[in-house]
Design an enzyme around this catalytic site. Structure first.
Site, PDB file in Angstrom:
ATOM      1  N   CYS A 158       0.670  -1.139   0.022  1.00 31.53           N
ATOM      2  CA  CYS A 158       0.063  -0.121   0.107  1.00 31.53           C
ATOM      3  C   CYS A 158       0.824   1.231  -0.194  1.00 31.53           C
ATOM      4  O   CYS A 158       2.056   1.247   0.774  1.00 31.53           O
ATOM      5  CB  CYS A 158      -1.032   0.167   1.212  1.00 31.53           C
ATOM      6  SG  CYS A 158      -2.321   1.438   1.433  1.00 31.53           S
ATOM      7  N   PRO A 159       0.509   2.110  -0.857  1.00 29.67           N
ATOM      8  CA  PRO A 159      -0.570   2.365  -1.761  1.00 29.67           C
ATOM      9  C   PRO A 159      -0.184   1.803  -3.085  1.00 29.67           C
ATOM     10  O   PRO A 159      -1.137   2.224  -4.013  1.00 29.67           O
ATOM     11  CB  PRO A 159      -0.883   4.040  -1.700  1.00 29.67           C
ATOM     12  CG  PRO A 159       0.544   4.565  -1.792  1.00 29.67           C
ATOM     13  CD  PRO A 159       1.351   3.350  -0.952  1.00 29.67           C
TER      14      PRO A 159
END
Length: 80
Positions: A18-19
């Site tokens: 993430c992200p």
């Protein structure tokens, strides 16, 4: 998963944290026509929450999302 659907684009997001899976998904969907389907596979368990939230926020259709062992697979349909 909805095996009868054929993805127009496959995203290999394995190893990304993430992200980055959402960043790559956002970039990829821009180049596709409305109605196109993206199949993605990731190893970051965060996609189980991030992909549905992104689909809702961006107005795209989450067709399916599921865990298969240590991988997370999803299908997104571009609706706008």
């Amino acid at each position: 998963m909805a095996e009868q659907l054929k993805a127009d684009l496959f995203l290999d997001l394995k190893g990304l944290l993430c992200p980055l899976p959402i960043v790559k998904l956002s970039q990829a969907i821009k180049d596709l026509p409305v109605g196109a389907i993206i199949e993605g596979v990731a190893t970051d368990p965060g996609v189980m929450a991030d992909v549905p939230a992104w689909a809702k926020a961006s107005g795209q259709e989450l067709i399916s999302i599921e865990q298969q062992g240590k991988e997370y697979r999803f299908l997104i349909k571009k609706v706008k």
